[in-house]
Design a protein around this motif. Structure first.
Motif, PDB file in Angstrom:
ATOM      1  N   ALA A 157     -37.045  93.349  36.767  1.00  9.71           N
ATOM      2  CA  ALA A 157     -36.061  93.052  35.853  1.00  9.71           C
ATOM      3  C   ALA A 157     -34.853  93.139  36.888  1.00  9.71           C
ATOM      4  O   ALA A 157     -34.932  93.714  38.012  1.00  9.71           O
ATOM      5  CB  ALA A 157     -35.954  94.205  34.795  1.00  9.71           C
ATOM      6  N   SER A 158     -33.590  92.664  36.374  1.00 11.25           N
ATOM      7  CA  SER A 158     -32.467  92.687  36.940  1.00 11.25           C
ATOM      8  C   SER A 158     -31.476  93.519  36.376  1.00 11.25           C
ATOM      9  O   SER A 158     -31.195  93.011  35.017  1.00 11.25           O
ATOM     10  CB  SER A 158     -31.912  91.066  37.122  1.00 11.25           C
ATOM     11  OG  SER A 158     -30.555  91.066  37.656  1.00 11.25           O
ATOM     12  N   MET A 159     -31.041  94.588  36.671  1.00  9.09           N
ATOM     13  CA  MET A 159     -29.930  95.546  36.082  1.00  9.09           C
ATOM     14  C   MET A 159     -28.655  94.854  36.583  1.00  9.09           C
ATOM     15  O   MET A 159     -28.358  94.738  37.659  1.00  9.09           O
ATOM     16  CB  MET A 159     -30.383  96.900  36.554  1.00  9.09           C
ATOM     17  CG  MET A 159     -29.229  97.750  35.761  1.00  9.09           C
ATOM     18  SD  MET A 159     -29.946  99.558  36.143  1.00  9.09           S
ATOM     19  CE  MET A 159     -29.154  99.751  37.718  1.00  9.09           C
ATOM     20  N   PRO A 160     -27.989  94.379  35.382  1.00  8.95           N
ATOM     21  CA  PRO A 160     -26.412  94.131  35.602  1.00  8.95           C
ATOM     22  C   PRO A 160     -25.586  95.055  35.951  1.00  8.95           C
ATOM     23  O   PRO A 160     -25.819  96.247  36.069  1.00  8.95           O
ATOM     24  CB  PRO A 160     -26.264  93.414  34.133  1.00  8.95           C
ATOM     25  CG  PRO A 160     -26.934  94.298  33.291  1.00  8.95           C
ATOM     26  CD  PRO A 160     -28.234  94.795  33.923  1.00  8.95           C
ATOM     27  N   PRO A 161     -24.490  94.522  36.712  1.00 11.57           N
ATOM     28  CA  PRO A 161     -23.246  95.766  37.291  1.00 11.57           C
ATOM     29  C   PRO A 161     -22.838  96.259  35.990  1.00 11.57           C
ATOM     30  O   PRO A 161     -22.608  95.910  35.069  1.00 11.57           O
ATOM     31  CB  PRO A 161     -22.364  94.680  38.022  1.00 11.57           C
ATOM     32  CG  PRO A 161     -22.561  93.470  37.439  1.00 11.57           C
ATOM     33  CD  PRO A 161     -23.984  93.335  37.155  1.00 11.57           C
ATOM     34  N   PHE A 162     -22.591  97.683  36.327  1.00 10.80           N
ATOM     35  CA  PHE A 162     -21.954  98.563  35.509  1.00 10.80           C
ATOM     36  C   PHE A 162     -22.828  98.852  34.112  1.00 10.80           C
ATOM     37  O   PHE A 162     -22.372  98.943  33.243  1.00 10.80           O
ATOM     38  CB  PHE A 162     -20.675  97.986  34.652  1.00 10.80           C
ATOM     39  CG  PHE A 162     -19.613  97.571  36.159  1.00 10.80           C
ATOM     40  CD1 PHE A 162     -18.947  98.679  36.905  1.00 10.80           C
ATOM     41  CD2 PHE A 162     -19.223  96.452  36.529  1.00 10.80           C
ATOM     42  CE1 PHE A 162     -18.324  98.731  38.035  1.00 10.80           C
ATOM     43  CE2 PHE A 162     -18.412  96.040  37.395  1.00 10.80           C
ATOM     44  CZ  PHE A 162     -17.719  97.150  38.307  1.00 10.80           C
ATOM     45  N   ALA A 163     -24.033  98.656  34.206  1.00  9.59           N
ATOM     46  CA  ALA A 163     -24.761  99.077  33.075  1.00  9.59           C
ATOM     47  C   ALA A 163     -24.981 100.417  32.924  1.00  9.59           C
ATOM     48  O   ALA A 163     -25.190 101.168  33.891  1.00  9.59           O
ATOM     49  CB  ALA A 163     -26.364  98.367  33.535  1.00  9.59           C
ATOM     50  N   ARG A 164     -24.907 100.953  31.583  1.00 11.02           N
ATOM     51  CA  ARG A 164     -25.017 102.214  31.384  1.00 11.02           C
ATOM     52  C   ARG A 164     -26.321 102.754  30.833  1.00 11.02           C
ATOM     53  O   ARG A 164     -27.143 102.044  30.275  1.00 11.02           O
ATOM     54  CB  ARG A 164     -23.904 102.418  30.278  1.00 11.02           C
ATOM     55  CG  ARG A 164     -22.388 101.913  30.860  1.00 11.02           C
ATOM     56  CD  ARG A 164     -22.122 102.873  32.049  1.00 11.02           C
ATOM     57  NE  ARG A 164     -20.867 102.357  32.679  1.00 11.02           N
ATOM     58  CZ  ARG A 164     -20.494 102.449  33.876  1.00 11.02           C
ATOM     59  NH1 ARG A 164     -21.204 103.300  34.898  1.00 11.02           N
ATOM     60  NH2 ARG A 164     -19.299 102.393  34.358  1.00 11.02           N
TER      61      ARG A 164
END
Length: 253
Positions: free
Chosen positions: A85-92
């Motif tokens: 998976a790719s976790m996007p920036p600023f993911a909460r």
């Protein structure tokens, strides 16, 4: 052969700054995990050919209170998979992201399977997300007595919103004094145009460091407000002249 000459006019709208640069440390993070897909209709791993699948099943069942260490399993309804998976920036925490599921053993299809709960880790070894759910396969494979047909890849699948983020990547953008804009295609002329455009909107806020980097400083303000103010500014991009020949159609651009 006769070649047709096609002359293309320059685009009317110049690209925005946000289209040609990346902001320092504002990027995605790659996650990976190992799990099991169950519920396959005889298209899973052959246990004797994939001993890691058998070991994983035994460990999973033991955690659930079932001891089968002395038994011989012959099921083909389970497949060992890698989950990425790719976790996007600023993911909460609590946000959902898509995951990609790919077979590791000799499974022939993941169609109809369900991924069991799988921890997704970053390169630092920390768990950042947990994935589980029904897999969606875009390809298929069918075989009969005299022929077989396949479309796409049936051993790779996706789960839309299949992972829940459990840990956030800390980045204090609000307290930063400056940051860097990284050009996706480094060029002296383009970097100068970007700095000039930004300084026309907010004087003294941009400085060229090299052909691929422009440093951004918020004079007496917030970097977040400055980024929001300048990211949609159009900027002239310098591109080298190219001649493109399409062999199939005989077209020269």
């Amino acid at each position: 052969a006769l070649l047709a000459l096609v002359i293309t006019a320059p685009a009317a709208a110049a690209p925005r700054i946000k289209d040609i640069v990346d902001i320092e440390n504002v990027r995605s993070n790659q996650l990976i995990g190992y799990g099991l897909v169950v519920g396959l209709a005889g298209t899973g791993d052959k246990i004797r050919n994939a001993p890691f699948t058998e070991e994983s099943m035994q460990a999973m069942l033991e955690r659930m209170g079932v001891n089968i260490r002395e038994s011989q399993m012959k099921t083909q309804n389970v497949a060992a998979v890698s989950v990425t998976a790719s976790m996007p920036p600023f993911a909460r925490s609590g946000s959902q992201i898509d995951v990609q599921v790919s077979a590791l053993g000799d499974a022939t299809s993941l169609q109809g399977g369900t991924l069991l709960i799988t921890a997704l880790k970053g390169m630092d070894g920390q768990i950042y997300a947990v994935a589980q759910g029904q897999v969606a396969v875009s390809g298929f494979k069918a075989q009969g007595a005299g022929a077989n047909i396949s479309r796409g890849v049936s051993t790779s699948a996706r789960i839309a919103g299949g992972a829940i983020i459990e840990r956030e990547v800390p980045f204090a953008l609000k307290s930063a004094d400056s940051l860097k804009l990284a050009l996706r295609n480094p060029d002296f002329t383009t970097a100068r145009h970007i700095a000039r455009t930004i300084n026309m909107a907010v004087p003294g806020s941009a400085e060229i460091l090299d052909p691929s980097t422009v440093r951004l400083t918020a004079p007496g303000g917030s970097l977040i407000d400055l980024i929001a103010q300048i990211e949609n500014l159009p900027v002239e991009v310098d591109t080298p002249a190219r001649v493109i020949v399409n062999e199939a159609s005989g077209t020269v651009v």
